[in-house]
Design an enzyme around this catalytic site. Structure first.
Site, PDB file in Angstrom:
ATOM      1  N   CYS A   1      23.084  -6.099 -22.674  1.00 35.05           N
ATOM      2  CA  CYS A   1      21.760  -5.595 -23.071  1.00 35.05           C
ATOM      3  C   CYS A   1      21.704  -4.074 -23.100  1.00 35.05           C
ATOM      4  O   CYS A   1      21.240  -3.479 -24.071  1.00 35.05           O
ATOM      5  CB  CYS A   1      20.671  -6.168 -22.169  1.00 35.05           C
ATOM      6  N   SER A   2      22.197  -3.424 -22.061  1.00 40.43           N
ATOM      7  CA  SER A   2      22.125  -1.968 -22.016  1.00 40.43           C
ATOM      8  C   SER A   2      23.146  -1.332 -22.942  1.00 40.43           C
ATOM      9  O   SER A   2      22.899  -0.266 -23.515  1.00 40.43           O
ATOM     10  CB  SER A   2      22.288  -1.459 -20.584  1.00 40.43           C
TER      11      SER A   2
ATOM     12  N   HIS B   1      17.445  -5.782 -17.095  1.00 40.91           N
ATOM     13  CA  HIS B   1      17.524  -6.166 -18.503  1.00 40.91           C
ATOM     14  C   HIS B   1      16.683  -5.199 -19.327  1.00 40.91           C
ATOM     15  O   HIS B   1      15.654  -4.701 -18.870  1.00 40.91           O
ATOM     16  CB  HIS B   1      17.029  -7.601 -18.708  1.00 40.91           C
TER      17      HIS B   1
ATOM     18  N   HIS C   1      17.516  -7.966 -28.582  1.00 39.96           N
ATOM     19  CA  HIS C   1      18.309  -7.668 -27.392  1.00 39.96           C
ATOM     20  C   HIS C   1      19.566  -8.520 -27.354  1.00 39.96           C
ATOM     21  O   HIS C   1      19.684  -9.519 -28.056  1.00 39.96           O
ATOM     22  CB  HIS C   1      17.476  -7.862 -26.112  1.00 39.96           C
TER      23      HIS C   1
END
Length: 192
Positions: A101-102, A153, A165
């Site tokens: 996600c990041s 998240h 995402h």
């Protein structure tokens, strides 16, 4: 720093090694030192010191933290994000070979000229400006705490009801309604 680099914004670019004549795959968000330009080709230096030839890429000076030019349009940020739909989820992934996600939001913003921290909790703590939910616009980020006490998240706002995402649930980058994760929201931030 101080070098001219060739930046790559396509999901994957193919360059050719000058020593082996083999193709080398360069993922989105990469930059390689530009050695010289020969006719319509760019000659770059690979991490192993060898040279390779590229027909694509954008030369820029690496004087700032990132060589990518800042793109302030929210539509551009969203277009880059959507170009990564269906990329496999990979914990620790930061390229179109696999994204967490990041890593996903970090890559999207890097290609648009913004440098974000690597992990969701660090992005929440150090990057951007906190905004109210009703102020969130396309390209802004929404942060969640799904299993831990701290942020774990992050997703990008597509619209008031949708996010994009990289998620383990679907094992890829997806666009979906925000409703499923609404109870886990910690906050919203804008980088633009």
């Amino acid at each position: 720093f101080g070098e001219v680099v060739l930046t790559f914004k396509d999901s994957f670019s193919i360059i050719v090694s000058k020593s082996t004549f083999r193709p080398v795959i360069v993922p989105m968000g990469s930059f390689l030192p530009l050695v010289r330009k020969e006719r319509k080709q760019f000659v770059v230096k690979l991490p192993n010191g060898n040279e390779a030839v590229s027909l694509r890429g954008e030369p820029s000076n690496f004087y700032d933290e990132l060589p990518f030019k800042k793109v302030f349009r929210r539509e551009k940020v969203l277009a880059v994000a959507k170009s990564l739909l269906n990329v496999p989820y990979l914990w620790g992934g930061t390229t179109p070979f696999g994204l967490d996600c990041s890593g996903f939001v970090q890559l999207v913003y890097r290609v648009c000229g913004y440098n974000l921290k690597r992990d969701a909790h660090l992005q929440f703590k150090h990057n951007g400006k906190l905004i109210k939910p009703e102020e969130a616009k396309t390209g802004d980020l929404v942060f969640f705490s799904t299993e831990h006490e701290e942020v774990d998240h992050v997703a990008m706002i597509v619209s008031k009801q949708k996010i994009v995402h990289s998620t383990k649930k679907y094992n890829k980058v997806v666009e979906e309604g925000i409703e499923r994760l609404k109870k886990y929201i910690v906050g919203y931030k804008t980088m633009l």
